[in-house]
Design a protein around this motif. Sequence first.
Motif, PDB file in Angstrom:
ATOM      1  N   SER A 191      19.354  89.495 -11.059  1.00  0.00           N
ATOM      2  CA  SER A 191      19.647  88.061 -11.133  1.00  0.00           C
ATOM      3  C   SER A 191      20.395  87.674 -12.405  1.00  0.00           C
ATOM      4  O   SER A 191      21.024  86.610 -12.458  1.00  0.00           O
ATOM      5  CB  SER A 191      18.342  87.259 -11.042  1.00  0.00           C
ATOM      6  N   GLN A 217      10.855  80.590  -7.023  1.00  0.00           N
ATOM      7  CA  GLN A 217      12.301  80.771  -7.110  1.00  0.00           C
ATOM      8  C   GLN A 217      13.041  79.455  -6.917  1.00  0.00           C
ATOM      9  O   GLN A 217      14.087  79.225  -7.529  1.00  0.00           O
ATOM     10  CB  GLN A 217      12.754  81.787  -6.065  1.00  0.00           C
ATOM     11  N   SER A 228      15.614  78.220  -9.651  1.00  0.00           N
ATOM     12  CA  SER A 228      17.029  78.307  -9.267  1.00  0.00           C
ATOM     13  C   SER A 228      17.657  76.973  -8.898  1.00  0.00           C
ATOM     14  O   SER A 228      18.885  76.840  -8.916  1.00  0.00           O
ATOM     15  CB  SER A 228      17.180  79.261  -8.080  1.00  0.00           C
TER      16      SER A 228
END
Length: 297
Positions: free
Chosen positions: A132, A220, A224
Motif C-alpha cells: 500500500s 480500511q 483510505s
Amino acid sequence: MKHFDEAALDPAARAQQTLLTAFLAAFGAILAIPQSASAQTAFTLPAPPFDVPMLPSPSGNWTVMVGIGGEYTPDFVGSKNGKLMPIPIFSIRRAGSVDQFRGPRDSASIALFDVGNFRAGPAFKYVGSRRSDKYAELTGLGDVKAAYELGGFVEYFPVDWLRLRSELRQGMGGNTGTVADVSADVIVPLIQRLTISAGPRFTWKSTKATAPYFGVDAVQSVASGLPMYDARGGAHSVGFGGQISYRINPQWEVHAYVEYEKLLGDAADSPLVKLRGSSNQTTIGLGASYSFDFRIR
C-alpha cells in the motif's frame, strides 16, 4: 498515464525507459544469434527413488523451455497506471513431442500427459505482493502478501490451428481462493518460423481470491476514505489477446504480445477500481525463451 513532458522529469519514468531500452537491446542481440544451433541433451539426472501411482514414469528425455520477458502492465489489478516489470517463462514437455504453442497468459507448467492433440499436467503461478505504500491509490488499504497458486492445466488442439486451454489453481499466501482461466487461440503461420495468434480469454475467481484485492473493510474504509465494500467471487474478467512469435532456431524463440482484460462483477464494482482505477487492463510484452534437453534415467 503521464504525458511525455512530465515523464521526462520523473526519475521513475526515466528508469522504466532505460530498462525498456536495455531489454530491446537484448532482444536485438538474440535475433543476431546464428540459426545453425540445435537442441542438445544437456545433462542426465538420476532415476527418481519411486514412481507416483497413476502417473506416467518420469524416466526418459525431456525438453525444458526457460526464458524471460518484459511487460508494461498495470501497477496492480484495477489500476489505471502502468509499470515495466520482468516476467519469467518456464515449461517442460516430453522430448520428441510436438513443440506446441505457448500463450503469454499460460502459467508455468509441466506436460506429464502428452498424447496426440491432448496435454495435461501441473501448473504454477506466482502473484506478486501488493504494497500500500508504493501507490497513492492504495493508501490505507494495507498490504497483500505474495500468493502462490498451484493447480493443473489441460489443453486440446481440435485442429492444428486452434488451441483450447484451461487452468484451475488454488492460492496460498496472499489469497487462499480458487482461480480458473479459460482461453482459446487461433494460430496462423505467416511464413516459416513466424507465427501470429489471437483469441478470447475468461477468468473466474472465488471470493477468497477476490476479496484481498478488491474488498474494503471498516478499518480500511476509515484509513483510505473509500466506502466499505464486500467483494465476492464470480466472473472476474473477459479479454482478448494477440501474439507474434519468431523461432530463430530449435533452441531460441522470441515473441511480442498484447493482452486486454475487462474486469467484471465485484472486481469492476469495487470502489478502488471505480473511484481510483480502471476496469480496462492492458498488458504489452516482449519475451525470449531457450529450450534444452535433459534425461532422467
